[in-house]
Design an enzyme around this catalytic site. Structure first.
Site, PDB file in Angstrom:
ATOM      1  N   CYS A  75       8.039 -11.920   1.608  1.00 50.69           N
ATOM      2  CA  CYS A  75       8.523 -10.721   2.292  1.00 50.69           C
ATOM      3  C   CYS A  75       9.986 -10.531   1.915  1.00 50.69           C
ATOM      4  O   CYS A  75      10.846 -11.285   2.363  1.00 50.69           O
ATOM      5  CB  CYS A  75       8.366 -10.857   3.804  1.00 50.69           C
ATOM      6  SG  CYS A  75       8.902  -9.381   4.708  1.00 50.69           S
ATOM      7  N   HIS A 162       0.398  -6.578  -5.252  1.00 49.31           N
ATOM      8  CA  HIS A 162       0.769  -5.169  -5.100  1.00 49.31           C
ATOM      9  C   HIS A 162      -0.026  -4.290  -6.043  1.00 49.31           C
ATOM     10  O   HIS A 162      -0.232  -4.642  -7.212  1.00 49.31           O
ATOM     11  CB  HIS A 162       2.264  -4.962  -5.391  1.00 49.31           C
ATOM     12  CG  HIS A 162       3.154  -5.524  -4.349  1.00 49.31           C
ATOM     13  ND1 HIS A 162       3.640  -4.785  -3.294  1.00 49.31           N
ATOM     14  CD2 HIS A 162       3.646  -6.777  -4.187  1.00 49.31           C
ATOM     15  CE1 HIS A 162       4.399  -5.556  -2.532  1.00 49.31           C
ATOM     16  NE2 HIS A 162       4.412  -6.767  -3.049  1.00 49.31           N
ATOM     17  N   GLU A 211       1.123  -1.830   3.835  1.00 53.14           N
ATOM     18  CA  GLU A 211       1.098  -3.284   3.664  1.00 53.14           C
ATOM     19  C   GLU A 211      -0.178  -3.885   4.244  1.00 53.14           C
ATOM     20  O   GLU A 211      -0.622  -3.513   5.335  1.00 53.14           O
ATOM     21  CB  GLU A 211       2.311  -3.918   4.342  1.00 53.14           C
ATOM     22  CG  GLU A 211       3.648  -3.486   3.750  1.00 53.14           C
ATOM     23  CD  GLU A 211       4.781  -4.356   4.229  1.00 53.14           C
ATOM     24  OE1 GLU A 211       4.636  -5.597   4.220  1.00 53.14           O
ATOM     25  OE2 GLU A 211       5.822  -3.802   4.627  1.00 53.14           O
ATOM     26  N   GLY A 223       7.517  -4.556  -2.156  1.00 53.69           N
ATOM     27  CA  GLY A 223       6.952  -3.319  -2.679  1.00 53.69           C
ATOM     28  C   GLY A 223       7.942  -2.567  -3.551  1.00 53.69           C
ATOM     29  O   GLY A 223       7.573  -1.997  -4.589  1.00 53.69           O
TER      30      GLY A 223
END
Length: 286
Positions: A75, A162, A211, A223
């Site tokens: 994160c 992603h 997410e 991202g």
């Protein structure tokens, strides 16, 4: 039992941070979901727990859980908040480089100020099996079926998977439908963060991210890194890019293959609080 926590955010991506340096992580998945509820709990996109490092080369470890209680590997906005939290706790000095261990591996952070942090996010991973993403070969774009149409995506891991879609209009209402579908697409066996990116010029992107485990968020640090990395690999952006998200702007620097990617952005404290834990809850770690 009262669980003390810090509420923080990085560009609107919000967190609850727990001090696990002396005590085992005390919450199970159901309790994480209760704490994450924005109506009856505290509310957050991710829960972060600062703990002793497992890797002897690192100063600390931080665990990451999504609002639905599922674990996460990385994160970007969260690690900046962890760095600011450690500074407030007296464990990290401004200007010092510190190596911190995430569930997906070590990252290096440096506080540029009390509320601004730069993070070495490592080198983007495009090899499908390591993302993980089901594909016959590594490519910079893939066409996948989604809800009766074909969507062209880039796939990359920044410590978590992603899918990146170039999108000319981020206000398109179809994104509300496509985001969750792309996050849960069968070609991403561990699900994915779905990023929709609008290119303004070679140094400026706009981005919205759905997410996995958290839904639409105001910002997603990994991202932003993923969007820049996918477009940089295609030769469509420069080595420094400002990525504008609904909650604020992140600055991403990457010189391409063989180099690590750096992310710079803010970290802010919102408030400190306590959350009741039922008596007899067995502590656990991880």
């Amino acid at each position: 039992m009262q669980l003390r926590f810090s509420k923080m955010h990085g560009s609107g991506n919000d967190f609850v941070v727990l001090d696990g340096r002396q005590h085992a992580f005390p919450l199970d998945q159901r309790q994480i979901r209760a704490l994450a509820d924005r109506h009856t709990g505290v509310g957050f996109d991710q829960l972060l727990s600062v703990e002793p490092a497992r890797d002897p080369s690192c100063a600390f470890y931080y665990g990451i859980w999504n609002a639905d209680g599922s674990p996460s590997g990385q994160c970007g906005n969260g690690v900046r908040c962890v760095a600011a939290w450690l500074h407030r706790a007296g464990a990290l000095a401004i200007g010092a480089n510190v190596r911190i261990e995430s569930p997906s591996g070590p990252v290096t952070v440096r506080l540029l100020g009390v509320d601004e942090v730069i993070v070495d996010m490592g080198e983007p991973v495009f090899e499908p099996s390591r993302i993980p993403f089901a594909a016959a070969a590594d490519d910079d774009a893939y066409d996948i079926p989604l809800d009766g149409e074909s969507i062209r995506i880039g796939a990359v891991s920044m410590g978590n998977p992603h899918a990146v879609v170039v999108q000319p209009d981020l206000a398109d209402p179809a994104l509300q439908r496509l985001g969750p579908l792309l996050s849960g697409h069968e070609r991403f066996p561990a699900q994915a963060n779905a990023g929709f990116v609008q290119q303004i010029d070679r140094g400026h992107l706009r981005l919205r991210v759905h997410e996995r485990g958290a839904g639409w968020t105001l910002a997603c640090g990994t991202g932003a890194c993923a969007a820049m990395a996918v477009l940089h690999r295609r030769g469509e952006v420069d080595d420094h890019v400002a990525v504008e998200l609904p909650g604020g702007t992140l600055h991403i620097d990457w010189a391409g293959a063989g180099h690590t990617l750096w992310m710079t952005g803010p970290a802010a404290f919102v408030f400190e609080g306590e959350w009741p834990i039922p008596a007899g809850t067995p502590p656990r770690r991880g």
